[in-house]
Every structure is written in structure tokens, then in C-alpha cells.
Design a protein around this motif. Structure first.
Motif, PDB file in Angstrom:
ATOM      1  N   ALA A   1       1.003  -1.207   0.058  1.00  0.00           N
ATOM      2  CA  ALA A   1      -0.054   0.075   0.114  1.00  0.00           C
ATOM      3  C   ALA A   1       1.090   1.079  -0.048  1.00  0.00           C
ATOM      4  CB  ALA A   1      -1.001   0.029   1.172  1.00  0.00           C
ATOM      5  N   ARG A   2       1.737   1.275   0.871  1.00  0.00           N
ATOM      6  CA  ARG A   2       2.703   2.390   0.806  1.00  0.00           C
ATOM      7  C   ARG A   2       3.489   2.623  -0.506  1.00  0.00           C
ATOM      8  NH1 ARG A   2       6.213   0.586   4.438  1.00  0.00           N
ATOM      9  NH2 ARG A   2       5.079   1.345   6.307  1.00  0.00           N
ATOM     10  N   ALA A   3       3.912   1.410  -1.014  1.00  0.00           N
ATOM     11  CA  ALA A   3       4.845   1.747  -2.442  1.00  0.00           C
ATOM     12  C   ALA A   3       3.774   2.067  -3.549  1.00  0.00           C
ATOM     13  CB  ALA A   3       5.509   0.319  -2.864  1.00  0.00           C
ATOM     14  N   ALA A   4       2.562   1.584  -3.484  1.00  0.00           N
ATOM     15  CA  ALA A   4       1.634   2.069  -4.372  1.00  0.00           C
ATOM     16  C   ALA A   4       1.157   3.387  -4.380  1.00  0.00           C
ATOM     17  CB  ALA A   4       0.551   1.147  -4.432  1.00  0.00           C
ATOM     18  N   LYS A   5       1.110   3.958  -3.049  1.00  0.00           N
ATOM     19  CA  LYS A   5       0.770   5.414  -3.036  1.00  0.00           C
ATOM     20  C   LYS A   5       1.868   6.226  -3.485  1.00  0.00           C
ATOM     21  CE  LYS A   5      -2.015   8.414  -1.052  1.00  0.00           C
ATOM     22  NZ  LYS A   5      -3.351   8.719  -1.714  1.00  0.00           N
ATOM     23  N   GLN A   6       3.198   5.934  -3.238  1.00  0.00           N
ATOM     24  CA  GLN A   6       4.213   6.445  -3.409  1.00  0.00           C
ATOM     25  C   GLN A   6       4.539   6.707  -5.014  1.00  0.00           C
ATOM     26  OE1 GLN A   6       7.232   4.749  -1.288  1.00  0.00           O
ATOM     27  NE2 GLN A   6       6.920   6.145   0.570  1.00  0.00           N
ATOM     28  N   SER A   7       3.795   5.606  -5.661  1.00  0.00           N
ATOM     29  CA  SER A   7       3.747   5.448  -7.177  1.00  0.00           C
ATOM     30  C   SER A   7       2.660   6.242  -7.952  1.00  0.00           C
ATOM     31  CB  SER A   7       3.855   3.926  -7.442  1.00  0.00           C
ATOM     32  OG  SER A   7       5.021   3.329  -6.897  1.00  0.00           O
ATOM     33  N   GLY A   8       1.607   6.855  -6.938  1.00  0.00           N
ATOM     34  CA  GLY A   8       0.776   7.731  -7.687  1.00  0.00           C
ATOM     35  C   GLY A   8      -0.787   6.894  -7.729  1.00  0.00           C
TER      36      GLY A   8
ATOM     37  N   THR B   1      -6.381 -16.008 -14.982  1.00  0.00           N
ATOM     38  CA  THR B   1      -5.973 -14.649 -15.176  1.00  0.00           C
ATOM     39  C   THR B   1      -5.404 -13.881 -13.878  1.00  0.00           C
ATOM     40  OG1 THR B   1      -8.269 -13.774 -14.373  1.00  0.00           O
ATOM     41  CG2 THR B   1      -8.041 -14.371 -16.545  1.00  0.00           C
ATOM     42  N   VAL B   2      -5.301 -14.675 -12.809  1.00  0.00           N
ATOM     43  CA  VAL B   2      -4.895 -14.299 -11.726  1.00  0.00           C
ATOM     44  C   VAL B   2      -3.262 -14.386 -11.559  1.00  0.00           C
ATOM     45  CG1 VAL B   2      -4.709 -14.484  -8.945  1.00  0.00           C
ATOM     46  CG2 VAL B   2      -6.878 -14.990 -10.404  1.00  0.00           C
ATOM     47  N   HIS B   3      -2.914 -12.871 -11.250  1.00  0.00           N
ATOM     48  CA  HIS B   3      -1.412 -12.984 -10.992  1.00  0.00           C
ATOM     49  C   HIS B   3      -1.009 -13.633  -9.779  1.00  0.00           C
ATOM     50  CE1 HIS B   3      -0.558 -10.044 -14.118  1.00  0.00           C
ATOM     51  NE2 HIS B   3      -1.838  -9.773 -13.983  1.00  0.00           N
ATOM     52  N   ALA B   4      -0.444 -14.901  -9.853  1.00  0.00           N
ATOM     53  CA  ALA B   4       0.052 -15.724  -8.606  1.00  0.00           C
ATOM     54  C   ALA B   4       0.895 -16.815  -8.943  1.00  0.00           C
ATOM     55  CB  ALA B   4      -1.499 -16.358  -7.921  1.00  0.00           C
ATOM     56  N   PRO B   5       1.944 -17.017  -8.279  1.00  0.00           N
ATOM     57  CA  PRO B   5       2.574 -16.020  -7.316  1.00  0.00           C
ATOM     58  C   PRO B   5       2.572 -14.621  -7.630  1.00  0.00           C
ATOM     59  CG  PRO B   5       3.815 -18.106  -7.309  1.00  0.00           C
ATOM     60  CD  PRO B   5       3.079 -18.099  -8.536  1.00  0.00           C
ATOM     61  N   ILE B   6       2.445 -13.645  -6.926  1.00  0.00           N
ATOM     62  CA  ILE B   6       2.261 -12.379  -7.377  1.00  0.00           C
ATOM     63  C   ILE B   6       3.612 -11.567  -7.537  1.00  0.00           C
ATOM     64  CG2 ILE B   6       2.299 -11.363  -4.966  1.00  0.00           C
ATOM     65  CD1 ILE B   6      -0.206  -9.478  -5.559  1.00  0.00           C
ATOM     66  N   GLY B   7       3.748 -10.618  -8.281  1.00  0.00           N
ATOM     67  CA  GLY B   7       4.977  -9.673  -8.477  1.00  0.00           C
ATOM     68  C   GLY B   7       5.835 -10.330  -9.467  1.00  0.00           C
ATOM     69  N   LEU B   8       6.713  -9.227  -9.867  1.00  0.00           N
ATOM     70  CA  LEU B   8       7.492  -9.749 -10.813  1.00  0.00           C
ATOM     71  C   LEU B   8       8.962 -10.405 -10.306  1.00  0.00           C
ATOM     72  CD1 LEU B   8       8.406  -6.402 -12.752  1.00  0.00           C
ATOM     73  CD2 LEU B   8       6.890  -8.179 -13.532  1.00  0.00           C
TER      74      LEU B   8
ATOM     75  N   SER C   1       8.313  -5.409  -6.231  1.00  0.00           N
ATOM     76  CA  SER C   1       8.042  -6.413  -7.278  1.00  0.00           C
ATOM     77  C   SER C   1       6.442  -6.179  -7.741  1.00  0.00           C
ATOM     78  CB  SER C   1       8.459  -7.775  -6.870  1.00  0.00           C
ATOM     79  OG  SER C   1       7.465  -8.564  -5.879  1.00  0.00           O
ATOM     80  N   VAL C   2       5.578  -6.370  -6.591  1.00  0.00           N
ATOM     81  CA  VAL C   2       4.145  -6.373  -6.891  1.00  0.00           C
ATOM     82  C   VAL C   2       3.870  -4.939  -7.589  1.00  0.00           C
ATOM     83  CG1 VAL C   2       2.082  -6.248  -5.681  1.00  0.00           C
ATOM     84  CG2 VAL C   2       3.499  -7.906  -5.014  1.00  0.00           C
ATOM     85  N   VAL C   3       4.167  -3.953  -6.892  1.00  0.00           N
ATOM     86  CA  VAL C   3       3.777  -2.572  -7.668  1.00  0.00           C
ATOM     87  C   VAL C   3       4.226  -2.478  -9.092  1.00  0.00           C
ATOM     88  CG1 VAL C   3       3.955  -0.112  -7.417  1.00  0.00           C
ATOM     89  CG2 VAL C   3       3.429  -1.429  -5.519  1.00  0.00           C
ATOM     90  N   ALA C   4       5.641  -3.058  -9.392  1.00  0.00           N
ATOM     91  CA  ALA C   4       6.312  -3.108 -10.684  1.00  0.00           C
ATOM     92  C   ALA C   4       5.355  -3.737 -11.520  1.00  0.00           C
ATOM     93  CB  ALA C   4       7.764  -3.526 -10.670  1.00  0.00           C
TER      94      ALA C   4
END
Length: 275
Positions: A121-128, A225-232, A245-248
Motif C-alpha cells: 500500500a505504501r509503495a503504491a501510494k508513492q507511485s501515484g 487471469t490471476v497473477h499468482a505467485p504475485i509480483g515480478l 516487485s508487486v507494484v512494478a
């Protein structure tokens, strides 16, 4: 000191700069006896707080409820109110109020307020992104823990039938405290067809959850369609690394990059996020 119209505009400018979600309500027509004249404005924040007024009493409460339902939307709406018809007011006039969502970043919903949920949540907020967070434990979604969140909700997947709006433009991350909770949320979220749906967990955990969902009737095509495991796949270990990795990956999805595996081939990292 009385609130000036300039104060409303200054706050709107701040909300735009900082990516804070909300809705601005403007009285565009006031006929007969009404509590406020045309031009009166009120900002309604995602948590129900307000700045300004469109009249007080029942009419204002009705406008606030309508505005909260529009947080994160891109569509403005015009509402007409007859103050002598069911509003518990004796003014006898009529009002039209224009509700306009305040432009903000795309909405990311984080299901789970634990260590990873907080970091994402914090990283996403900082990413707009605008950020909503939900957990069935009140202390995990408190204002103290998530002061930057646009919306904090306490409850389970039933929130999707009330205060939590998810649609084709919403990005969702499921990072609850347990396999059972993840599975229930994913089952309900798939029906809403969000722009992105990701679930935290090892490949073993994901496979087990998907097998159960498929046995319960969820089509395999939907689960794919689900990204799992999540993140790059950057070998993330800590909550903050997982959040990156998730926000990216979410940003890649937002920008129309579907095949993130090709990104990993170029980067050369291996490994998946852990439970």
C-alpha cells in the motif's frame, strides 16, 4: 474564521498534488427556500469527512452518502432534491447538486493489512495510486497504521456488496493472513473482473488454492487471469522487496505490458515470493 471558497480550492489543489481521493459537491441550482445558494461547495473525503457545506441536516447527509459511493469513479453525476419531499426539512425549495470525483491515480485495493499489505500500500501510494485497504481486524487497518490510505475498511469479502467498489479499472492485491481468506476473496473478486488481481503465496500454496476453487466451480480460464505467485520475479524476500516487485507488476499491467515474463528474461532474476 468562516470557511472561504478559496479554502476549498486550495484543498482541492492539495488533494490533486498528493493523490487524495474524494468528491466535490456543488449546488448548481437552488429554487425557493433552500439552506444554501447556488455555488455552495463541499468536499467529501473517502472516509466521510467533509470540508464546506451544501446545507446541513438530512440533505447534506444524503449528499455525503451519494458522494462516498462515487469515490474512485471517473463519472460525475447530477442529483436533484425536493426539500419538501422526504428530506425531513421544511424549506420547501428544490436543489440540484453536481458531484464530481476529484481526479486521482488509479485505485489499488489491498486485501490484508499485515506487513506485506502495508508495504504494498505504501509503495503504491508513492507511485501515484489511490489506495484502499481492507481487513477483518480493525487494528490492522487503523488510521494510525495506514494514515496515507484513501479508504480503510473493516470486514471480509462481504464488503464487495457494500462499501468496497471493484470493477474493470481497479487493481487488487490479496495478501491476507491465511490460505482460506485468500481463496474466499479471490473467488468473489474474479466475478468483478478487475484490471489486475494478484495473490501472494508460494507456488505450492497457489496451486492448492486454485485446485480448491476449481473444484468449487471456478473456471480454470478465470483462475489463469490471476497473477499468482504475485509480483515480478526479482528474488524478493522482505515485505518491502515484495512490495517493489508487486507494484512494478501492477504498473506493467496498467501500462498494457501483459507478458511480464519477458521482462524477467531481460533482467535475469530468479525466485518467487514466499508465504
Amino acid at each position: 474564521m468562516a470557511l472561504r471558497l478559496a479554502d476549498i480550492y486550495e484543498e482541492l489543489a492539495r488533494m490533486h498534488r498528493e493523490g487524495i481521493s474524494g468528491v466535490v459537491a456543488t449546488v448548481v441550482r437552488a429554487d425557493g427556500s433552500t439552506p444554501r445558494n447556488a455555488g455552495a461547495k463541499m468536499i467529501v473525503y473517502a472516509d466521510g469527512r467533509i470540508l464546506g457545506s451544501v446545507g446541513g441536516g438530512t440533505i447534506e447527509s444524503t449528499v455525503i452518502d451519494a458522494a462516498r459511493g462515487m469515490v474512485g469513479s471517473k463519472e460525475s453525476k447530477l442529483f436533484s432534491y425536493d426539500l419538501a419531499d422526504g428530506q425531513d426539512m421544511t424549506c420547501g425549495g428544490g436543489m440540484e447538486v453536481f458531484l464530481e470525483p476529484i481526479a486521482s491515480g488509479p485505485m489499488l485495493v489491498v486485501i490484508g493489512g499485515g506487513h506485506v499489505g502495508l508495504a504494498v500500500a505504501r509503495a503504491a501510494k508513492q507511485s501515484g495510486f489511490s489506495v484502499a485497504v481492507a481487513d477483518d481486524r480493525a487494528d490492522m487497518v487503523s488510521a494510525k497504521r495506514f494514515p496515507f490510505a484513501d479508504l480503510r475498511l473493516v470486514g471480509n469479502e462481504d464488503l464487495l456488496e457494500s462499501d468496497l467498489k471493484v470493477d474493470g479499472e481497479t487493481f487488487v492485491v490479496v495478501v491476507t493472513r491465511g490460505h482460506r481468506f485468500d481463496k474466499e476473496w479471490v473467488s468473489k473478486l474474479l466475478v468483478r473482473k478487475p484490471a489486475y488481481l494478484g495473490m501472494l503465496g508460494s507456488e505450492t500454496k497457489v496451486a492448492a488454492a486454485f485446485a480448491e476453487l476449481e473444484a468449487e466451480g471456478t473456471p480454470r480460464a478465470d483462475l489463469d487471469t490471476v497473477h499468482a505467485p504475485i509480483g515480478l520475479d526479482i528474488g524478493a524476500e522482505t515485505p518491502d522487496e515484495i512490495a517493489v516487485s508487486v507494484v512494478a507488476e501492477i504498473i506493467a499491467a496498467k501500462n498494457g505490458i501483459r507478458d511480464t515474463a519477458r521482462l524477467m528474461d531481460k533482467i535475469g532474476f530468479k525466485g518467487r515470493n514466499r508465504d
